[in-house]
Design a protein around this motif. Structure first.
Motif, short mmCIF file in Angstrom:
data_model
loop_
_atom_site.label_atom_id
_atom_site.label_comp_id
_atom_site.label_asym_id
_atom_site.label_seq_id
_atom_site.Cartn_x
_atom_site.Cartn_y
_atom_site.Cartn_z
N SER A 31 29.69 96.49 70.74
CA SER A 31 29.56 96.39 72.19
C SER A 31 30.17 97.65 72.79
O SER A 31 31.02 98.29 72.18
N GLU A 32 29.70 98.02 73.97
CA GLU A 32 30.17 99.25 74.60
C GLU A 32 31.67 99.23 74.87
O GLU A 32 32.36 100.22 74.72
N ASN A 33 32.19 98.07 75.24
CA ASN A 33 33.60 97.93 75.58
C ASN A 33 34.27 97.00 74.56
O ASN A 33 33.76 95.91 74.30
N PRO A 34 35.41 97.38 73.98
CA PRO A 34 36.04 96.54 72.96
C PRO A 34 36.55 95.20 73.48
O PRO A 34 36.81 94.30 72.70
N THR A 35 36.65 95.04 74.79
CA THR A 35 37.10 93.76 75.34
C THR A 35 35.94 92.86 75.77
O THR A 35 36.17 91.77 76.30
N ASP A 36 34.70 93.30 75.53
CA ASP A 36 33.54 92.47 75.88
C ASP A 36 33.59 91.16 75.10
O ASP A 36 34.05 91.11 73.96
N GLU A 37 33.07 90.12 75.73
CA GLU A 37 32.95 88.84 75.05
C GLU A 37 31.75 88.10 75.59
O GLU A 37 31.24 88.40 76.67
N ASN A 38 31.28 87.14 74.83
CA ASN A 38 30.14 86.34 75.26
C ASN A 38 30.59 85.35 76.34
O ASN A 38 31.72 84.89 76.34
N THR A 39 29.68 85.07 77.25
CA THR A 39 29.94 84.10 78.32
C THR A 39 28.76 83.14 78.40
O THR A 39 27.73 83.36 77.77
N LEU A 40 28.90 82.11 79.21
CA LEU A 40 27.77 81.19 79.40
C LEU A 40 26.60 81.90 80.06
O LEU A 40 25.44 81.61 79.76
N ASP A 41 26.88 82.85 80.94
CA ASP A 41 25.81 83.62 81.60
C ASP A 41 25.18 84.66 80.68
O ASP A 41 24.03 85.04 80.87
N ASP A 42 25.94 85.15 79.72
CA ASP A 42 25.45 86.19 78.79
C ASP A 42 25.92 85.84 77.37
O ASP A 42 26.83 86.47 76.82
N PRO A 43 25.31 84.81 76.75
CA PRO A 43 25.81 84.30 75.47
C PRO A 43 25.57 85.21 74.27
O PRO A 43 26.15 85.00 73.21
#
Length: 77
Positions: A31-43
């Motif tokens: 992922s572009e950012n190391p703190t990115d995570e999956n969400t309900l809006d963007d699983p």
């Protein structure tokens, strides 16, 4: 894994491996950012992607993307 934000080119030496076909696949989680995570809006924001891998001889030079974890699955005879 590559914890740097920049891509990293690396040569892998498989000279001790037997019966390699020179074919396989890479499973890449990045992922572009190391703190990115999956969400309900963007699983599937951070989800593994598969790509073919081919090489000749007993080494493989590969560019590992920034902020990534890669699993290489190499086929044998």
């Amino acid at each position: 894994g590559n914890t740097s934000a920049k891509p990293l080119e690396t040569e892998l030496d498989f000279s001790g491996a037997k019966n390699l076909t020179g074919q396989g696949r890479a499973i890449v989680l990045t992922s572009e950012n190391p703190t990115d995570e999956n969400t309900l809006d963007d699983p599937t924001k951070v989800s593994p992607k598969m790509e073919p891998v081919s090489f000749a001889g007993s080494s493989l030079t590969r560019v590992f993307p920034g902020n990534s974890f890669t699993v290489l699955r190499l086929k044998t005879r």
